[in-house]
Motif scaffolding. Structure first.
Motif, PDB file in Angstrom:
ATOM      1  N   ARG A 137       0.824  -1.215   0.000  1.00  0.00           N
ATOM      2  CA  ARG A 137       0.000   0.000   0.000  1.00  0.00           C
ATOM      3  C   ARG A 137       0.853   1.259   0.000  1.00  0.00           C
ATOM      4  NH1 ARG A 137      -4.618  -2.173   4.216  1.00  0.00           N
ATOM      5  NH2 ARG A 137      -5.713  -3.459   2.686  1.00  0.00           N
ATOM      6  N   LEU A 138       1.890   1.239   0.831  1.00  0.00           N
ATOM      7  CA  LEU A 138       2.776   2.414   0.902  1.00  0.00           C
ATOM      8  C   LEU A 138       3.306   2.785  -0.490  1.00  0.00           C
ATOM      9  CD1 LEU A 138       5.247   2.104   3.921  1.00  0.00           C
ATOM     10  CD2 LEU A 138       3.794   4.054   3.359  1.00  0.00           C
ATOM     11  N   PHE A 139       3.629   1.761  -1.274  1.00  0.00           N
ATOM     12  CA  PHE A 139       4.232   2.021  -2.580  1.00  0.00           C
ATOM     13  C   PHE A 139       3.282   1.701  -3.735  1.00  0.00           C
ATOM     14  CE2 PHE A 139       7.626   1.342   0.460  1.00  0.00           C
ATOM     15  CZ  PHE A 139       8.388   2.488   0.267  1.00  0.00           C
ATOM     16  N   ALA A 140       2.001   1.519  -3.414  1.00  0.00           N
ATOM     17  CA  ALA A 140       0.969   1.249  -4.427  1.00  0.00           C
ATOM     18  C   ALA A 140       1.389   0.125  -5.384  1.00  0.00           C
ATOM     19  CB  ALA A 140       0.626   2.524  -5.191  1.00  0.00           C
ATOM     20  N   LEU A 141       1.719  -1.025  -4.820  1.00  0.00           N
ATOM     21  CA  LEU A 141       2.142  -2.176  -5.642  1.00  0.00           C
ATOM     22  C   LEU A 141       1.039  -3.227  -5.645  1.00  0.00           C
ATOM     23  CD1 LEU A 141       5.678  -2.531  -3.992  1.00  0.00           C
ATOM     24  CD2 LEU A 141       5.141  -1.379  -6.150  1.00  0.00           C
ATOM     25  N   GLU A 142       0.556  -3.565  -6.837  1.00  0.00           N
ATOM     26  CA  GLU A 142      -0.550  -4.539  -6.885  1.00  0.00           C
ATOM     27  C   GLU A 142      -0.080  -5.974  -6.686  1.00  0.00           C
ATOM     28  OE1 GLU A 142      -3.063  -4.134 -10.245  1.00  0.00           O
ATOM     29  OE2 GLU A 142      -4.093  -2.387  -9.395  1.00  0.00           O
ATOM     30  N   SER A 143       0.989  -6.344  -7.362  1.00  0.00           N
ATOM     31  CA  SER A 143       1.453  -7.733  -7.260  1.00  0.00           C
ATOM     32  C   SER A 143       2.961  -7.812  -7.042  1.00  0.00           C
ATOM     33  CB  SER A 143       1.096  -8.507  -8.538  1.00  0.00           C
ATOM     34  OG  SER A 143      -0.229  -8.278  -8.897  1.00  0.00           O
TER      35      SER A 143
END
Ligand code: SF4
Length: 323
Positions: A137-143
């Motif tokens: 979430r902190l780095f907006a990473l989906e996978s």
């Protein structure tokens, strides 16, 4: 700075748990192993109970596996207790480095990093499910891949200070603020740094897995001194249970024991990836049987026995006449 914000928050907000501030590697290992698949509220009494009986690695080493499993009974995922016991057999004392800890039975990179950082102050990031979610979430990473997350977590570790405290702070944030559903973003100490807070539940993408349903029959045999129990295989290895099998085998099983069982009700039980429906049958039996309280039993067997006992009480039958 992100690190300062998180550590200041952790100082004031951490939940008072019995293993907080613990430096004994054995106790840290136990808490981590328990928390792998058990919620904190449930893990706390088991942690205390386990340490009361096995206060040191040496005490665990000197106990039989059966005894260890009996103390573990009820908290599930018995493989964990088996691994702990094997660790106690494999090492006089726990090794001090991440690399060596990783080699012990049942310790993956996460547990090894947790013990190395918390007990021995090694600068290694511990990435569990909570940390994975916070970082995604902190780095907006989906996978994000596990490797990428490990590298990211390692890069975030503060240069100075206690790496064990830092690891716990990130996990605590994930457990209490950056929760899987409805994270508390307005109250989050990392709000100013977070790229995913507009749609936090998008990160990381859920790995959906449907539960498989399984229907079986269970046969409870009341002997002269107790219940017929047999050693279990697979996920319940090391424990004891009543015979379970596909229902069409009931006739053959009953004949093998020379009994005519009655249907006493159904038990439903949830495992991680399976939902079990057990039709429970019971009968008085000529054999001896054993006291179920003296054996380590999985929760499922306890439920089956309770179901059968309720039927007995209703019918006014008193089993174990010779006990
Ligand atoms: S701001 Fe929200 S999504 Fe971001 S780390 Fe905090 S709780 Fe998680």
């Amino acid at each position: 700075m992100l690190q300062e914000a998180l550590l200041a928050w952790y100082e004031g907000a951490k939940r008072p748990l019995p293993w907080r501030g613990e430096k004994d590697p054995y106790r840290i290992l136990l808490s981590e192993v328990l928390l792998q698949q058990t919620r904190v509220e449930q893990a706390v009494p088991y942690y205390r109970r386990f340490l009361e009986r096995f206060p040191t690695l040496k005490a665990l080493r000197e106990a039989s596996l059966e005894e260890v499993l009996r103390v573990w009974a009820g908290v599930g995922y018995y493989r964990r207790a088996e691994h702990l016991h094997r660790v106690s057999q494999a090492a006089e004392t726990l090794p001090r480095s991440y690399e060596e800890l990783k080699e012990l039975p049942g310790l993956g990179p996460y547990t090894a990093a947790a013990v190395a950082s918390m007990a021995f102050g090694e600068r290694v990031a511990a990435v569990d499910g909570n940390v994975r979610r916070v970082l995604a979430r902190l780095f907006a990473l989906e996978s994000p891949t596990p490797k990428a997350l490990q590298a990211l977590a390692q890069a975030l570790l503060p240069e100075e200070g206690d790496p064990g405290v830092w690891n716990q702070a990130l996990m605590e944030l994930g457990a209490t603020v950056c929760r899987p559903k409805r994270p508390l973003c307005p109250a989050c100490p990392l709000g100013a740094f977070c790229q995913g807070q507009k749609a936090p539940e998008r990160y990381p993408k859920a790995r959906a897995r449907a539960k498989r349903e399984e229907r079986l029959a269970a046969l409870v045999l009341w002997g002269r001194k107790g219940v017929y129990l047999e050693p279990q295989k697979g996920r319940f290895q090391g424990l004891y249970g009543v015979p379970t099998f596909p229902e069409e085998e009931l006739g053959a099983r009953a004949r093998a024991f020379g009994v005519e069982p009655s249907y006493v009700g159904e038990v439903r039980h949830e495992l991680t990836h399976r939902r079990l429906f057990l039709r429970v049958y019971a009968a008085l039996w000529e054999g001896e049987g054993v006291d179920p309280k003296a054996k380590p039993l999985p929760k499922l067997t306890e439920k089956v026995l309770r179901q059968a006992e309720a039927f007995l009480a209703h019918a006014g039958v008193v089993p174990f006449q010779d006990a």
